[in-house]
Design an enzyme around this catalytic site. Structure first.
Site, PDB file in Angstrom:
ATOM      1  N   SER A  15     -36.498 -34.007 -18.701  1.00 55.75           N
ATOM      2  CA  SER A  15     -35.438 -34.727 -17.999  1.00 55.75           C
ATOM      3  C   SER A  15     -34.605 -35.558 -18.965  1.00 55.75           C
ATOM      4  CB  SER A  15     -36.033 -35.645 -16.934  1.00 55.75           C
ATOM      5  OG  SER A  15     -35.021 -36.460 -16.355  1.00 55.75           O
ATOM      6  N   SER A  17     -32.554 -37.888 -17.749  1.00 56.67           N
ATOM      7  CA  SER A  17     -32.243 -39.145 -17.059  1.00 56.67           C
ATOM      8  C   SER A  17     -32.697 -40.373 -17.842  1.00 56.67           C
ATOM      9  CB  SER A  17     -32.849 -39.145 -15.653  1.00 56.67           C
ATOM     10  OG  SER A  17     -32.184 -38.206 -14.837  1.00 56.67           O
ATOM     11  N   LYS A  67     -37.198 -33.928  -3.410  1.00 52.26           N
ATOM     12  CA  LYS A  67     -36.028 -34.534  -2.780  1.00 52.26           C
ATOM     13  C   LYS A  67     -36.120 -34.565  -1.253  1.00 52.26           C
ATOM     14  CE  LYS A  67     -32.506 -33.682  -6.312  1.00 52.26           C
ATOM     15  NZ  LYS A  67     -31.174 -33.086  -6.567  1.00 52.26           N
ATOM     16  N   ASP A  79     -25.677 -41.649   5.363  1.00 52.34           N
ATOM     17  CA  ASP A  79     -25.143 -40.477   6.052  1.00 52.34           C
ATOM     18  C   ASP A  79     -25.107 -39.273   5.117  1.00 52.34           C
ATOM     19  OD1 ASP A  79     -24.770 -42.015   8.305  1.00 52.34           O
ATOM     20  OD2 ASP A  79     -22.627 -42.342   7.959  1.00 52.34           O
ATOM     21  N   ASN A  88     -31.899 -38.094  -3.639  1.00 47.99           N
ATOM     22  CA  ASN A  88     -32.225 -38.157  -5.066  1.00 47.99           C
ATOM     23  C   ASN A  88     -32.316 -39.597  -5.552  1.00 47.99           C
ATOM     24  OD1 ASN A  88     -29.462 -38.868  -5.180  1.00 47.99           O
ATOM     25  ND2 ASN A  88     -29.233 -37.933  -7.206  1.00 47.99           N
ATOM     26  N   GLY A 129     -25.164 -19.646  -3.701  1.00 47.36           N
ATOM     27  CA  GLY A 129     -26.499 -20.140  -3.413  1.00 47.36           C
ATOM     28  C   GLY A 129     -26.532 -20.909  -2.116  1.00 47.36           C
ATOM     29  N   GLY A 132     -31.172 -26.366  -1.874  1.00 46.86           N
ATOM     30  CA  GLY A 132     -30.891 -27.792  -1.778  1.00 46.86           C
ATOM     31  C   GLY A 132     -29.700 -28.225  -2.605  1.00 46.86           C
ATOM     32  N   ARG A 153     -27.661 -14.310  -1.249  1.00 42.03           N
ATOM     33  CA  ARG A 153     -28.282 -13.010  -1.011  1.00 42.03           C
ATOM     34  C   ARG A 153     -28.866 -12.911   0.397  1.00 42.03           C
ATOM     35  NH1 ARG A 153     -32.254 -11.320  -5.665  1.00 42.03           N
ATOM     36  NH2 ARG A 153     -30.284 -11.684  -6.759  1.00 42.03           N
TER      37      ARG A 153
END
Length: 269
Positions: A15, A17, A67, A79, A88, A129, A132, A153
């Site tokens: 990560s 982050s 998540k 919201d 997240n 896609g 999420g 798909r």
């Protein structure tokens, strides 16, 4: 006292982050720590959230695969998080565990930075896609574009995404494979997309939500044809800015965190 926060996900070792938030913390010069936490199981993730509830941690950014669970654990959710079906960002506010999703903010910030000429009003965006990541992208783009098309798909997953997000966006959301009139194509797949580049409009912008590698095959192919491309690192930094403000109560300092992240990406590669 040191303010402690971090990012939770599995796997988490690579990560960026902590690199991004760490650079802002050092530039701001205050006593804080932002670390990577790697809960491997549902139970360990819930235990970690318990540390947020107790105040041992100010809050957490959350990445895959936690998540959706993060949203379910919150006492109150924005919201945006409810529309995305995931969170997240979790933090404790006067005893209340709050949840938000800043992924859409990050996506729009990346577009503004790397494709500033892109106009969504009256135009079509396409999202590749229906997972999420795609849901957050569709929700954000649906506030700006007239129509958002989902190409996946599995038709049922695309239809489920549309049903979940449509009440929260003014755009028309459709399952549609046409890309010829799209102003923007966003790859939200975890694998390289199958897309005929010759079918794209000359001014179409291409974005990939992943940043490993920074220039994916999808972006390289688009750039070779003269398309403006937007990388996933810009989105990662964009979603981190409001997270930093929430977790530490400060605006992000003026420091080039992208350069730091690129250096670490190069070292990890």
């Amino acid at each position: 006292m040191t303010i402690r926060a971090g990012v939770a996900g599995w796997p988490i070792a690579h990560s960026l982050s902590p690199v991004i938030h760490g650079a802002w913390i050092r530039a701001a010069g205050f006593d804080a720590d932002y670390a990577a936490f790697g809960p491997e199981s549902d139970d360990r993730f819930r235990d970690l959230i318990g540390q947020v509830r107790l105040g041992a941690l100010r809050g957490l950014n959350v990445t895959a695969p936690w998540k959706e669970i993060a949203l379910g654990l919150a006492d109150e959710a924005s919201d945006t998080a409810r529309a995305c079906g995931s969170a997240n960002l979790l933090w404790q506010d006067k005893g209340v565990l709050r949840a938000d999703s800043t992924d859409g903010h990050g996506l729009m910030a990346a577009l503004a930075e790397q494709a500033p000429a892109l106009e969504g009003m009256g135009r079509v965006a396409v999202v590749l896609g229906a997972g999420g990541a795609a849901r957050a992208a569709v929700h954000a783009l649906g506030q700006v574009f007239a129509e958002v098309r989902i190409i996946n798909r599995t038709t049922q997953r695309a239809e489920a995404l549309i049903a979940a997000v449509q009440p929260h966006t003014p755009a028309r959301l459709v399952q549609n494979h046409a890309v010829t009139d799209a102003a923007l194509i966003v790859n939200a797949l975890s694998v390289p997309p199958e897309l005929d580049m010759t079918a794209l409009a000359p001014d179409a912008v291409l974005m990939d939500m992943t940043y490993r590698p920074l220039m994916t095959g999808f972006l390289r192919a688009g750039a070779a044809r003269g398309h403006t491309v937007v990388d996933g690192l810009a989105m990662l930094i964009g979603q981190a800015r409001p997270s930093f403000a929430t977790l530490f109560g400060l605006a992000t300092p003026d420091v080039d965190v992208r350069a730091n992240a690129l250096r670490v990406l190069g070292e990890q590669a």
